[in-house]
Design a protein around this motif. Sequence first.
Motif, PDB file in Angstrom:
ATOM      1  N   ALA A  12       0.817  -1.379   0.055  1.00 17.94           N
ATOM      2  CA  ALA A  12       0.125  -0.068   0.036  1.00 17.94           C
ATOM      3  C   ALA A  12       0.859   1.251  -0.067  1.00 17.94           C
ATOM      4  O   ALA A  12       2.073   1.287   0.474  1.00 17.94           O
ATOM      5  CB  ALA A  12      -0.889  -0.207   1.213  1.00 17.94           C
ATOM      6  N   TYR A  53       0.230   5.718   0.513  1.00 19.24           N
ATOM      7  CA  TYR A  53      -0.699   6.851   0.821  1.00 19.24           C
ATOM      8  C   TYR A  53      -0.700   7.875  -0.345  1.00 19.24           C
ATOM      9  O   TYR A  53      -1.378   9.015  -0.207  1.00 19.24           O
ATOM     10  CB  TYR A  53      -0.550   7.475   2.314  1.00 19.24           C
ATOM     11  CG  TYR A  53      -1.050   6.578   3.389  1.00 19.24           C
ATOM     12  CD1 TYR A  53      -2.449   6.196   3.248  1.00 19.24           C
ATOM     13  CD2 TYR A  53      -0.315   6.336   4.355  1.00 19.24           C
ATOM     14  CE1 TYR A  53      -3.009   5.313   4.157  1.00 19.24           C
ATOM     15  CE2 TYR A  53      -0.833   5.599   5.552  1.00 19.24           C
ATOM     16  CZ  TYR A  53      -2.153   5.031   5.322  1.00 19.24           C
ATOM     17  OH  TYR A  53      -2.818   4.200   6.341  1.00 19.24           O
ATOM     18  N   PHE A  82      -5.455   6.266  -7.296  1.00 19.84           N
ATOM     19  CA  PHE A  82      -6.535   6.230  -6.257  1.00 19.84           C
ATOM     20  C   PHE A  82      -7.571   7.182  -6.431  1.00 19.84           C
ATOM     21  O   PHE A  82      -9.036   6.827  -6.256  1.00 19.84           O
ATOM     22  CB  PHE A  82      -5.882   6.536  -4.796  1.00 19.84           C
ATOM     23  CG  PHE A  82      -7.077   6.397  -3.729  1.00 19.84           C
ATOM     24  CD1 PHE A  82      -7.130   5.042  -3.254  1.00 19.84           C
ATOM     25  CD2 PHE A  82      -7.621   7.487  -3.295  1.00 19.84           C
ATOM     26  CE1 PHE A  82      -8.017   4.962  -2.047  1.00 19.84           C
ATOM     27  CE2 PHE A  82      -8.492   7.311  -2.011  1.00 19.84           C
ATOM     28  CZ  PHE A  82      -8.727   6.124  -1.642  1.00 19.84           C
ATOM     29  N   CYS A  89      -3.407  -4.471   0.700  1.00 20.09           N
ATOM     30  CA  CYS A  89      -4.144  -3.440   1.268  1.00 20.09           C
ATOM     31  C   CYS A  89      -4.309  -2.398  -0.109  1.00 20.09           C
ATOM     32  O   CYS A  89      -4.804  -3.042  -1.177  1.00 20.09           O
ATOM     33  CB  CYS A  89      -3.513  -2.650   1.998  1.00 20.09           C
ATOM     34  SG  CYS A  89      -4.414  -1.196   2.728  1.00 20.09           S
ATOM     35  N   THR A  90      -4.164  -1.226  -0.049  1.00 24.94           N
ATOM     36  CA  THR A  90      -4.545  -0.540  -1.207  1.00 24.94           C
ATOM     37  C   THR A  90      -3.595  -0.631  -2.229  1.00 24.94           C
ATOM     38  O   THR A  90      -3.790   0.073  -3.545  1.00 24.94           O
ATOM     39  CB  THR A  90      -4.816   1.034  -0.955  1.00 24.94           C
ATOM     40  OG1 THR A  90      -3.626   1.509  -0.252  1.00 24.94           O
ATOM     41  CG2 THR A  90      -5.708   1.280  -0.181  1.00 24.94           C
ATOM     42  N   TYR A  94      -4.972  -0.968  -5.944  1.00 22.27           N
ATOM     43  CA  TYR A  94      -5.543   0.132  -6.902  1.00 22.27           C
ATOM     44  C   TYR A  94      -4.461  -0.041  -8.230  1.00 22.27           C
ATOM     45  O   TYR A  94      -4.760   0.322  -9.193  1.00 22.27           O
ATOM     46  CB  TYR A  94      -5.608   1.203  -6.260  1.00 22.27           C
ATOM     47  CG  TYR A  94      -6.769   1.655  -5.437  1.00 22.27           C
ATOM     48  CD1 TYR A  94      -7.950   2.569  -6.102  1.00 22.27           C
ATOM     49  CD2 TYR A  94      -6.864   0.977  -4.249  1.00 22.27           C
ATOM     50  CE1 TYR A  94      -8.762   2.756  -5.046  1.00 22.27           C
ATOM     51  CE2 TYR A  94      -8.137   1.276  -3.429  1.00 22.27           C
ATOM     52  CZ  TYR A  94      -9.088   2.286  -3.938  1.00 22.27           C
ATOM     53  OH  TYR A  94     -10.254   2.351  -3.312  1.00 22.27           O
ATOM     54  N   THR A 137      -9.552  -5.411  -0.794  1.00 19.57           N
ATOM     55  CA  THR A 137      -8.578  -4.600  -0.466  1.00 19.57           C
ATOM     56  C   THR A 137      -9.168  -4.096   1.172  1.00 19.57           C
ATOM     57  O   THR A 137     -10.022  -4.756   1.643  1.00 19.57           O
ATOM     58  CB  THR A 137      -8.701  -3.191  -0.971  1.00 19.57           C
ATOM     59  OG1 THR A 137      -7.891  -2.357  -0.732  1.00 19.57           O
ATOM     60  CG2 THR A 137     -10.273  -2.592  -1.278  1.00 19.57           C
ATOM     61  N   HIS A 138      -8.573  -3.295   1.812  1.00 17.78           N
ATOM     62  CA  HIS A 138      -8.884  -2.922   3.077  1.00 17.78           C
ATOM     63  C   HIS A 138     -10.602  -2.591   3.234  1.00 17.78           C
ATOM     64  O   HIS A 138     -11.078  -1.784   2.271  1.00 17.78           O
ATOM     65  CB  HIS A 138      -8.061  -1.445   3.677  1.00 17.78           C
ATOM     66  CG  HIS A 138      -8.268  -1.123   4.946  1.00 17.78           C
ATOM     67  ND1 HIS A 138      -9.491  -0.798   5.541  1.00 17.78           N
ATOM     68  CD2 HIS A 138      -7.314  -1.519   5.960  1.00 17.78           C
ATOM     69  CE1 HIS A 138      -9.265  -0.561   7.021  1.00 17.78           C
ATOM     70  NE2 HIS A 138      -7.968  -0.913   7.067  1.00 17.78           N
ATOM     71  N   GLU A 165     -11.957   0.962   2.164  1.00 19.96           N
ATOM     72  CA  GLU A 165     -11.809   1.456   0.678  1.00 19.96           C
ATOM     73  C   GLU A 165     -12.744   0.635  -0.193  1.00 19.96           C
ATOM     74  O   GLU A 165     -12.432   0.937  -1.558  1.00 19.96           O
ATOM     75  CB  GLU A 165     -10.156   1.432   0.424  1.00 19.96           C
ATOM     76  CG  GLU A 165      -9.413   2.242   1.200  1.00 19.96           C
ATOM     77  CD  GLU A 165      -9.834   3.599   1.222  1.00 19.96           C
ATOM     78  OE1 GLU A 165     -10.592   4.131   0.698  1.00 19.96           O
ATOM     79  OE2 GLU A 165      -9.379   4.368   2.258  1.00 19.96           O
ATOM     80  N   HIS A 170     -15.214   2.323  -2.462  1.00 19.90           N
ATOM     81  CA  HIS A 170     -14.673   3.386  -3.149  1.00 19.90           C
ATOM     82  C   HIS A 170     -13.905   2.512  -4.397  1.00 19.90           C
ATOM     83  O   HIS A 170     -14.098   3.154  -5.668  1.00 19.90           O
ATOM     84  CB  HIS A 170     -13.561   4.207  -2.378  1.00 19.90           C
ATOM     85  CG  HIS A 170     -12.768   4.972  -3.365  1.00 19.90           C
ATOM     86  ND1 HIS A 170     -11.473   4.699  -3.764  1.00 19.90           N
ATOM     87  CD2 HIS A 170     -12.967   6.235  -3.900  1.00 19.90           C
ATOM     88  CE1 HIS A 170     -11.029   5.673  -4.563  1.00 19.90           C
ATOM     89  NE2 HIS A 170     -11.934   6.669  -4.791  1.00 19.90           N
ATOM     90  N   MET A 171     -13.311   1.521  -3.945  1.00 19.90           N
ATOM     91  CA  MET A 171     -12.649   0.769  -5.125  1.00 19.90           C
ATOM     92  C   MET A 171     -13.668   0.163  -6.175  1.00 19.90           C
ATOM     93  O   MET A 171     -13.689  -0.006  -7.327  1.00 19.90           O
ATOM     94  CB  MET A 171     -11.729  -0.292  -4.624  1.00 19.90           C
ATOM     95  CG  MET A 171     -11.183  -1.171  -5.676  1.00 19.90           C
ATOM     96  SD  MET A 171     -10.197  -2.604  -4.840  1.00 19.90           S
ATOM     97  CE  MET A 171      -9.627  -3.421  -6.468  1.00 19.90           C
ATOM     98  N   GLY A 228      -6.367  -5.224   4.503  1.00 17.98           N
ATOM     99  CA  GLY A 228      -5.360  -4.232   4.755  1.00 17.98           C
ATOM    100  C   GLY A 228      -4.238  -4.710   5.894  1.00 17.98           C
ATOM    101  O   GLY A 228      -4.505  -5.775   6.538  1.00 17.98           O
TER     102      GLY A 228
END
Length: 347
Positions: free
Chosen positions: A88, A90, A96, A122-123, A126, A141-142, A145, A148-149, A175
């Motif tokens: 992952a 940030y 994202f 985790c992310t 994406y 994913t986490h 999220e 959203h994903m 995650g």
Amino acid sequence: MPQETVPADHHRPHRVVVLALDGLIPFELGIPHRIFGRPKDAAGRPLYEVVTCSVRPPGPVATDADFALMVDHGPETLATADTVVVPASYELGPVFERGVLTEELAAALAHIRPGTRLTSICTGVYVLAAAGFLDGRRATTHWAEADHMQKLFPRVRVDPDVLFVDDGDVLTSAGVAAGIDLCLHILRRDHGTAVANHVARYTVVPPHRDGGQAQYIARPVPDPQQSSTASARAWALARLHEPIQLRDMAAQESMSVRTFTRRFREEAGVSPGQWLTQQRVERARHLLESSALSVDRIAHDAGFGTAQSMRQHLQTALGVTPTAYRRTFRTESGTAAEAESGAALRT
């Protein structure tokens, strides 16, 4: 502690290349090194070689902590990978926000050879989704999220309830610590249970965790909001331990059952029956975590009636039994009274 060994199938270790992106989480970056860096074959040779690379030439990569990491390999290293791991970050930016790769990231991923096993933590998923590797596939994913994903990548079947998804040559995890579950699963798939269990023991983590992400999602009982069914919900929450009929809830709002059911669904998003079950599951979770009450008592106080009924509902909602949930989340404050639970905890 002696290391587990397995017969060597070949002399060249399986190469795992970890892609370090700006804004990475150091903990997740270290998971592949910790899990794959330990097992050896019968001759004492490493089963895996773990290498970290960047999307740029060798140099520093920023993290989400107060330090940067010096990465010695550039994106061309991805061409040598048998397995690629994307932890992952940030700072995924347009990946994202809009589901598209940057030119730099797209150029780096172009080095990956066809047939390379792809994994994410985790992310990091994406990145795989934006590159098109997950089109038509199931992934995770986490949990925070997942919605959203799914909206960003409608061609991906996002499963928010599992710790990881094994879709053959593409594997994705939930995650943070779920990356450990995924890497142990890959190790188990590659070299068997004994090797994976040894690495898990040495790393002081469970070889396999029961259930999925649902048990880690906090869903506190909401305060009743101003709405036409708020009084009925507050009334029900005060007596979850009692049998509650739909007509009784409707009566709190002086509505017919049909009108109440329609308005309740409009306001809560679920039917009254589904909502009651959700609140009873949350009450059971709270009591399992914070009290030393027996499972039979918790089943009564949460309104399930019997331990067997509560077991079935928790298994459906969380993927785990009451005993497994309590073992994972039990606070120390209940330890002294554990004997009172006794045999009931085996339910």
